[in-house]
Design a protein around this motif. Sequence first.
Motif, short mmCIF file in Angstrom:
data_model
loop_
_atom_site.label_atom_id
_atom_site.label_comp_id
_atom_site.label_asym_id
_atom_site.label_seq_id
_atom_site.Cartn_x
_atom_site.Cartn_y
_atom_site.Cartn_z
N THR A 118 -3.63 0.42 -8.17
CA THR A 118 -5.12 0.27 -8.21
C THR A 118 -5.24 0.13 -7.04
OG1 THR A 118 -4.97 -0.61 -11.19
CG2 THR A 118 -7.23 -0.84 -9.05
N VAL A 119 -4.57 -0.63 -5.92
CA VAL A 119 -5.02 -1.25 -4.81
C VAL A 119 -4.19 -0.24 -3.75
CG1 VAL A 119 -4.36 -3.10 -3.03
CG2 VAL A 119 -4.35 -3.99 -5.13
N PRO B 42 -6.49 3.88 -5.59
CA PRO B 42 -7.71 3.93 -5.91
C PRO B 42 -8.17 4.78 -6.48
CG PRO B 42 -8.67 2.88 -3.89
CD PRO B 42 -6.75 3.32 -3.26
#
Length: 476
Positions: free
Chosen positions: A313-314, A317
């Motif tokens: 996710t980081v 994105p």
Amino acid sequence: MLTILGFAMIATFLVLIMMKKMSPIAALVLIPALFCVFVGKGAKLGDYVIEGVTSLAPTAAMLMFAIVYFGVMIDVGLFDPIVRGILKFAKADPMRIVVGTAILAAIVSLDGDGSTTFMITVSAMYPLYKRLKMSLVVMTGVAAMANGVMNTLPWGGPTARAATALKVDASDIFVPMIPALAVGLLGVIVLSYVLGMRERKRLGTLTLGDVLVKEPVEELVEERETEAVLVGAGSGGSGTGKAAVGAGGSGTDADAEDGDEKRFQVLDPNRPTLRPKLYWFNALLTATLLTSMIMEWLPIPVLFLLGAALVLTVNFPHIPDQKARLAAHADNVLNVSGMVFAAAVFTGVLQGTGMVDHMARWMVDVIPEGMGPHMALVTGILSLPLTYFMSNDGFYFGVLPVLAEAGAAHGVTPLEMARASLVGQPLHMSSPLVPAVYVLVGMAKVEFGDHTKFVVKWAALTCLVILGAGILFGII
């Protein structure tokens, strides 16, 4: 009768996978299903399989998300500075190069995949060994032993197999073994120092710039073309997303040292998956994850599930980018998790039909009474030849459960047996039954026989060091 059928099932499984007549996954499913019918309990096959799958689901989840996590960390560049630092540390000193080989192989082994670990290690170190005319079997031997020690990580395979076969938690096996494994890894580094000193005495020490200047440009280009072909061929089936060798060039005395890093790039410095601005976040996340695993703050499957989700996710994105990273590592994930679920059939039938109990009772009768309380030690010693002459699947799913049942009759816990079973891994990684070893010797241009003659004695010594440390620390 159940004793005979049990040993026949294990023998059939081992012969078929060793002769490569069936894949491990197919053999783990079809062979026990067939013998379940022979025993006369075919109607209960479904119950055995469901029970096995239920118990193995956490192990499969841990393997899946650990592979994704470390694969993505390599993609984003977490290990790039480490690789460059080792190459800069090594320079043209044979002793430093051999020690650097062991350290690099150990670090890159964190992702749990032997083939790609060897691809990165050989790609980084081969030019130095070749240009200094160092012994290439030293490189392959040291890399194989370091990877063998690190292969005991819960997501590397053996620990997960032992946990699966004996139905215990992988963290309960691995965490107490850390001191003994650390001693084993230290032993590999010490051995690397000794071997490196031999090479230094034989060859002397040069500066890296001198080596590069003296090498003909034509030879350098030819070697790089060969390496590119080897790495391209090897990386096709790895599925872990590790990058290929970067380009380099020859130089002069004036700029040789400044160009070291560019000449010896291993991980492509321009790959689009790099996330340099997030480097410290990724490093802190990995350190926190490993600390949490050792401190047992959460179950290992939960830790890697959360870690993989967070790092994707980081760092990526956008959903298409996340899908691309998952796809890059899907092959390795599917192979490993598929093996675990297939093993549910094998262990389920072995346990459910009672075959393992009958075989254990037979072994208890065969093993001298005085050796019964020392079954963990016996298992540790047996793990050397057995994991060398058979695959990990055969040993952990076919032999270990029987040894564990025999040990249980004398009060030896399954956890002690599982830990002892890991001892033989430094030798196992040079077994002719391990596909990764062919990647290692192929890229290093070493004959398999030469590698075997060199590494067997040192790998066996490393195994015995781990076993001795485990006994000394009261782990085994």
